[in-house]
Design a protein around this motif. Sequence first.
Motif, PDB file in Angstrom:
ATOM      1  N   GLN A  18       0.761  -8.521  -6.119  1.00  0.00           N
ATOM      2  CA  GLN A  18       1.747  -7.481  -6.436  1.00  0.00           C
ATOM      3  C   GLN A  18       2.586  -7.906  -7.644  1.00  0.00           C
ATOM      4  O   GLN A  18       2.865  -7.102  -8.535  1.00  0.00           O
ATOM      5  CB  GLN A  18       2.664  -7.202  -5.229  1.00  0.00           C
ATOM      6  CG  GLN A  18       1.959  -6.887  -3.935  1.00  0.00           C
ATOM      7  CD  GLN A  18       0.905  -5.817  -4.067  1.00  0.00           C
ATOM      8  OE1 GLN A  18       1.179  -4.712  -4.508  1.00  0.00           O
ATOM      9  NE2 GLN A  18      -0.316  -6.144  -3.695  1.00  0.00           N
ATOM     10  N   LEU A  19       2.978  -9.177  -7.676  1.00  0.00           N
ATOM     11  CA  LEU A  19       3.739  -9.722  -8.796  1.00  0.00           C
ATOM     12  C   LEU A  19       2.948  -9.619 -10.094  1.00  0.00           C
ATOM     13  O   LEU A  19       3.476  -9.178 -11.121  1.00  0.00           O
ATOM     14  CB  LEU A  19       4.114 -11.180  -8.520  1.00  0.00           C
ATOM     15  CG  LEU A  19       4.681 -11.990  -9.685  1.00  0.00           C
ATOM     16  CD1 LEU A  19       5.961 -11.381 -10.222  1.00  0.00           C
ATOM     17  CD2 LEU A  19       4.901 -13.436  -9.260  1.00  0.00           C
ATOM     18  N   TYR A  22       2.871  -6.130 -11.417  1.00  0.00           N
ATOM     19  CA  TYR A  22       4.190  -5.821 -11.981  1.00  0.00           C
ATOM     20  C   TYR A  22       4.352  -6.461 -13.364  1.00  0.00           C
ATOM     21  O   TYR A  22       4.795  -5.818 -14.321  1.00  0.00           O
ATOM     22  CB  TYR A  22       5.264  -6.313 -11.008  1.00  0.00           C
ATOM     23  CG  TYR A  22       6.668  -6.287 -11.533  1.00  0.00           C
ATOM     24  CD1 TYR A  22       7.374  -5.097 -11.637  1.00  0.00           C
ATOM     25  CD2 TYR A  22       7.313  -7.465 -11.923  1.00  0.00           C
ATOM     26  CE1 TYR A  22       8.682  -5.079 -12.110  1.00  0.00           C
ATOM     27  CE2 TYR A  22       8.612  -7.459 -12.391  1.00  0.00           C
ATOM     28  CZ  TYR A  22       9.284  -6.256 -12.484  1.00  0.00           C
ATOM     29  OH  TYR A  22      10.574  -6.238 -12.964  1.00  0.00           O
ATOM     30  N   ILE A  26       5.356  -5.247 -17.287  1.00  0.00           N
ATOM     31  CA  ILE A  26       6.553  -5.788 -17.960  1.00  0.00           C
ATOM     32  C   ILE A  26       6.191  -6.575 -19.222  1.00  0.00           C
ATOM     33  O   ILE A  26       6.803  -6.405 -20.270  1.00  0.00           O
ATOM     34  CB  ILE A  26       7.349  -6.702 -17.002  1.00  0.00           C
ATOM     35  CG1 ILE A  26       7.867  -5.911 -15.803  1.00  0.00           C
ATOM     36  CG2 ILE A  26       8.499  -7.402 -17.723  1.00  0.00           C
ATOM     37  CD1 ILE A  26       8.916  -4.885 -16.128  1.00  0.00           C
ATOM     38  N   HIS A  31       0.964 -10.610 -21.467  1.00  0.00           N
ATOM     39  CA  HIS A  31       0.610 -10.974 -20.094  1.00  0.00           C
ATOM     40  C   HIS A  31      -0.459 -12.068 -20.030  1.00  0.00           C
ATOM     41  O   HIS A  31      -0.349 -12.999 -19.233  1.00  0.00           O
ATOM     42  CB  HIS A  31       0.164  -9.755 -19.289  1.00  0.00           C
ATOM     43  CG  HIS A  31      -0.147 -10.098 -17.877  1.00  0.00           C
ATOM     44  ND1 HIS A  31       0.836 -10.432 -16.969  1.00  0.00           N
ATOM     45  CD2 HIS A  31      -1.324 -10.212 -17.209  1.00  0.00           C
ATOM     46  CE1 HIS A  31       0.266 -10.726 -15.807  1.00  0.00           C
ATOM     47  NE2 HIS A  31      -1.038 -10.588 -15.931  1.00  0.00           N
ATOM     48  N   TYR A  75       9.201 -13.449  -6.423  1.00  0.00           N
ATOM     49  CA  TYR A  75       8.970 -12.005  -6.408  1.00  0.00           C
ATOM     50  C   TYR A  75       9.474 -11.412  -5.102  1.00  0.00           C
ATOM     51  O   TYR A  75       9.336 -12.011  -4.035  1.00  0.00           O
ATOM     52  CB  TYR A  75       7.478 -11.715  -6.533  1.00  0.00           C
ATOM     53  CG  TYR A  75       7.145 -10.243  -6.591  1.00  0.00           C
ATOM     54  CD1 TYR A  75       7.501  -9.469  -7.693  1.00  0.00           C
ATOM     55  CD2 TYR A  75       6.471  -9.620  -5.553  1.00  0.00           C
ATOM     56  CE1 TYR A  75       7.190  -8.122  -7.757  1.00  0.00           C
ATOM     57  CE2 TYR A  75       6.157  -8.272  -5.601  1.00  0.00           C
ATOM     58  CZ  TYR A  75       6.516  -7.532  -6.705  1.00  0.00           C
ATOM     59  OH  TYR A  75       6.214  -6.193  -6.761  1.00  0.00           O
ATOM     60  N   LEU A  77       9.252  -7.417  -3.320  1.00  0.00           N
ATOM     61  CA  LEU A  77       8.756  -6.048  -3.463  1.00  0.00           C
ATOM     62  C   LEU A  77       9.902  -5.134  -3.889  1.00  0.00           C
ATOM     63  O   LEU A  77      11.025  -5.261  -3.378  1.00  0.00           O
ATOM     64  CB  LEU A  77       8.165  -5.557  -2.138  1.00  0.00           C
ATOM     65  CG  LEU A  77       6.899  -6.265  -1.653  1.00  0.00           C
ATOM     66  CD1 LEU A  77       6.543  -5.782  -0.241  1.00  0.00           C
ATOM     67  CD2 LEU A  77       5.740  -6.014  -2.602  1.00  0.00           C
ATOM     68  N   PRO A  78       9.647  -4.215  -4.812  1.00  0.00           N
ATOM     69  CA  PRO A  78      10.723  -3.360  -5.353  1.00  0.00           C
ATOM     70  C   PRO A  78      11.575  -2.657  -4.299  1.00  0.00           C
ATOM     71  O   PRO A  78      12.796  -2.591  -4.432  1.00  0.00           O
ATOM     72  CB  PRO A  78       9.971  -2.352  -6.224  1.00  0.00           C
ATOM     73  CG  PRO A  78       8.731  -3.068  -6.635  1.00  0.00           C
ATOM     74  CD  PRO A  78       8.364  -3.949  -5.469  1.00  0.00           C
ATOM     75  N   GLN A 113      13.263  -9.383 -18.083  1.00  0.00           N
ATOM     76  CA  GLN A 113      13.536  -9.472 -16.645  1.00  0.00           C
ATOM     77  C   GLN A 113      15.021  -9.771 -16.415  1.00  0.00           C
ATOM     78  O   GLN A 113      15.411 -10.817 -15.902  1.00  0.00           O
ATOM     79  CB  GLN A 113      12.620 -10.506 -16.007  1.00  0.00           C
ATOM     80  CG  GLN A 113      11.167 -10.095 -16.103  1.00  0.00           C
ATOM     81  CD  GLN A 113      10.229 -11.145 -15.559  1.00  0.00           C
ATOM     82  OE1 GLN A 113      10.551 -11.835 -14.596  1.00  0.00           O
ATOM     83  NE2 GLN A 113       9.063 -11.271 -16.159  1.00  0.00           N
TER      84      GLN A 113
END
Length: 148
Positions: A18-19, A22, A26, A31, A75, A77-78, A113
Amino acid sequence: MIKRTNSNDKDFQWLVKQLDAYLRIIDGDDHAFYAQYNKTNMLQHALVFYENNIAVGCGALKNYTDETVEIKRMYVLPEYRGKGIAASILSELEKWAAEIGYHSLILETGKKQEDAIHLYRKCGYMLIPNYGQYENIENSVCMKKVIA
């Protein structure tokens, strides 16, 4: 609840996926550069934070020198942000680092970030010159905290 584990933990691996998704958004074109330094295999000190038996956050430690450990893979989760989970994970990582003999922690995050930078400052981390592979990377922000 926070579980101490390692990078083989299935919940930790799921959160890292998941990170990474994301961070692909970003970091954009940068990346691939960052991804090469964020491999999670062989991390012996990883945390998973659970809320109602759901894995919602993670973080890990990676040896940097005999006295300094690097924080990796932080990380949350949002939908679980803003509840103090990241600060709890960070505090547990600091405690664990001290238990295994480290005297300071370092980390790298991206300039975009802003929430992460705010968290680290609030928790006592100070800006330092970019270290190692991040030395000449303009998007990187490096920080340090002395714990012993």
